[in-house]
Enzyme design. Structure first.
Site, short mmCIF file in Angstrom:
data_model
loop_
_atom_site.label_atom_id
_atom_site.label_comp_id
_atom_site.label_asym_id
_atom_site.label_seq_id
_atom_site.Cartn_x
_atom_site.Cartn_y
_atom_site.Cartn_z
N GLU A 283 0.82 -1.21 0.00
CA GLU A 283 0.00 0.00 0.00
C GLU A 283 0.86 1.27 0.00
O GLU A 283 0.45 2.31 -0.50
CB GLU A 283 -0.94 -0.01 1.22
CG GLU A 283 -2.22 0.76 1.00
CD GLU A 283 -3.24 0.52 2.09
OE1 GLU A 283 -4.21 -0.22 1.84
OE2 GLU A 283 -3.09 1.07 3.20
N HIS A 304 7.06 -27.16 0.45
CA HIS A 304 6.28 -28.19 -0.22
C HIS A 304 5.20 -27.58 -1.08
O HIS A 304 4.20 -28.22 -1.38
CB HIS A 304 5.68 -29.13 0.84
CG HIS A 304 6.72 -29.67 1.76
ND1 HIS A 304 7.41 -30.83 1.50
CD2 HIS A 304 7.24 -29.16 2.90
CE1 HIS A 304 8.30 -31.03 2.47
NE2 HIS A 304 8.22 -30.03 3.33
N LYS A 416 -12.99 2.43 -1.95
CA LYS A 416 -13.87 2.79 -0.83
C LYS A 416 -14.97 3.72 -1.34
O LYS A 416 -16.14 3.58 -0.98
CB LYS A 416 -13.08 3.54 0.25
CG LYS A 416 -12.19 2.69 1.14
CD LYS A 416 -11.64 3.58 2.27
CE LYS A 416 -10.68 2.85 3.18
NZ LYS A 416 -10.15 3.67 4.27
O1 PA5 Z 1 -2.94 2.08 5.92
C1 PA5 Z 1 -4.01 2.61 5.73
O2 PA5 Z 1 -4.16 3.85 5.83
C2 PA5 Z 1 -5.24 1.80 5.40
O3 PA5 Z 1 -4.94 0.48 5.17
C3 PA5 Z 1 -6.23 1.88 6.55
O4 PA5 Z 1 -5.64 1.42 7.72
C4 PA5 Z 1 -7.51 1.08 6.29
O5 PA5 Z 1 -8.06 1.43 5.06
C5 PA5 Z 1 -8.53 1.36 7.39
O6 PA5 Z 1 -8.75 2.73 7.50
P1 PA5 Z 1 -9.34 3.39 8.82
O7 PA5 Z 1 -8.36 3.22 9.92
O8 PA5 Z 1 -9.53 4.82 8.45
O9 PA5 Z 1 -10.63 2.69 9.10
#
Ligand code: PA5
Length: 441
Positions: A283, A304, A416
């Site tokens: 990410e 394996h 989202k």
């Molecule tokens: O790293 C990030 O910013 C995302 O993966 C968020 O953690 C994830 O989308 C969840 O978001 P939030 O904490 O706003 O619910």
């Protein structure tokens, strides 16, 4: 303690087609020195995660104590960066049988899979449960959906007392949940403004549930502080493990076509650490056509399974082994066994596991697959703190190498936003139109 062996990433071991030349690595010397001072300056802004190891944890420890005294079940509601770190700390640092033998029992409601939700609800006694709702944005649909159902159940069972069963961890000022917590006088924690989900495990996001489950969070932070110290004073590439990991992966990716980064711990306790790393690496760095695909493999299980591909498939991988020298428990194979099996007699399971790691490492080196090994003397809170900080810093530093912002996630937001549109959220009417123009039934 943590050691890193990167010998088998280098060209003198696996050849120039796949391995990195020492001159190439050292050519980043000036870049590293410059970036190093930028990073020190950024610690009050985008690199604020690096300050988390120095935070005051009195409130987290006090709240955890109260939860342990008053509840039998502790359930985190959150997803992505708001749950992966919690799962990682719990699995790495608590017994496999933690929930069978300890209170408060620990569960995570991350997905909106109704069967999983039902299974968790079936296992807990709502009157003895405390829920920690974690969401930085305060609006993530999975978290809010799970929360709203739980809230309804809590209100029905407990009336106004529902408030005592909730802890909200969210933005200090913004979002629906901050408002909800303030208006209803519900215990809350703030996620520092400059810390995004996947860099937040060392804040109250990850530390509260760890402390509730009896993990020594002070030791986690001490390990992180130690790694911060190492990474702060050593700007020389080969002495700074975070920069070293970042540059080796970058070179392997950009110059040797290694578009996949495999992480393969030889300890099942680190399985969720890889899930956490996958999110962090993917990410943060998967942007503008760049990034490496992180893949999880578990030793010896994946010997394996995936190792065939790693050795003889496309030459597009760099592998990181994680070795644990000392396990908390061990078992010996008896000596009185059939003669054909004598090579195993008297050896322990940990010995076999670590020999398998070495065997696999050499097999990969023989096939010219670049691989590095991170060695932990044991899995403990201090070492896990070091490892977390190491990978956070390596990931954030990589942002400078790829010239991308490692702290945003525009492509995640898009998914989202389409979901909000599909669910009929106000303000997303245009998004729905865009959805309809792309989606063909
Ligand atoms: O790293 C990030 O910013 C995302 O993966 C968020 O953690 C994830 O989308 C969840 O978001 P939030 O904490 O706003 O619910």
């Amino acid at each position: 303690m943590i050691k890193i062996d990167y010998t088998d990433v280098m060209a003198d071991r696996i050849g120039e087609r796949d391995g990195i030349l020492r001159e190439e690595l050292l050519s980043f010397r000036y870049f590293t020195v410059e970036t190093h001072s930028l990073i020190q300056r950024e610690k009050d802004n985008s690199f604020y995660f690096a300050k988390l190891p120095y935070q005051d944890i009195t409130d987290i420890l006090e709240t955890a104590k109260q939860i342990r005294e008053n509840f039998d079940y502790f359930i985190v509601i959150g997803i992505g960066g708001s749950s992966l770190g919690n799962i990682m700390l719990h699995e790495a640092l608590n017994d496999f049988n933690y929930n069978e033998n300890h209170f408060p029992k620990f569960y995570v409601l991350d997905n909106v899979d109704p069967e999983k939700f039902g299974a968790v609800i079936d296992r807990i006694d709502i009157k003895r449960s405390c829920f920690n709702v974690i969401t930085k944005s305060g609006s993530t649909v999975e978290t809010i959906a799970n929360f709203l159902i739980i809230l309804d159940i809590l209100k029905e069972e407990l009336g106004e007392k529902y408030k005592e069963h909730l802890i909200i961890t969210t933005d200090p000022e913004k979002g629906f949940l901050r408002k909800f917590a303030n208006e209803n006088n519900i215990k809350s924690f703030s996620i520092p403004e400059n810390v995004g989900g996947r860099f937040s495990v060392l804040s109250s996001v990850g530390l509260l549930s760890a402390a509730v489950c009896g993990i020594d969070i002070e030791q986690i932070l001490e390990g992180a502080r130690k790694m911060d110290l190492i990474c702060s004073v050593e700007e020389h590439i080969e002495h700074n493990p975070a920069y070293l990991i970042a540059i080796l992966h970058y070179l392997a990716n950009i110059r040797r076509g290694k578009s996949i980064s495999v992480m393969m711990p030889y300890s099942e306790r680190l399985s969720s650490f890889v899930d956490w790393y996958k999110q962090l690496w993917a990410e943060s760095l998967g942007k503008e056509g760049f990034g490496q695909t992180p893949i999880k493999a578990i030793g010896a299980i994946d010997q394996h399974s995936q190792i065939q591909l790693f050795r003889e498939g496309p030459r597009d991988k760099i592998v990181t082994f994680i070795q644990v020298e000392k396990f908390k428990r061990d078992f010996k194979i008896p000596t009185d066994i059939p003669e054909d099996l004598n090579y195993l007699a008297g050896h322990s399971l940990s010995e076999i596991l670590n020999k398998e790691l070495l065997g696999t490492k050499v097999a990969l080196t023989k096939s010219k697959v670049p691989n590095l090994t991170i060695v932990l003397d044991e899995i403990n809170p201090y070492n896990i703190g070091m490892l977390i900080y190491l990978y956070e810093m390596a990931t954030a530093f990589s942002g400078y190498l790829y010239k991308i912002n490692p702290f945003d996630q525009p492509a995640v937001e898009e998914g989202k936003n389409f979901t909000y549109a599909l669910m009929g959220r106000k303000g997303y009417e245009q998004k729905l139109e865009e959805f309809k123009s792309i989606y063909k039934e």
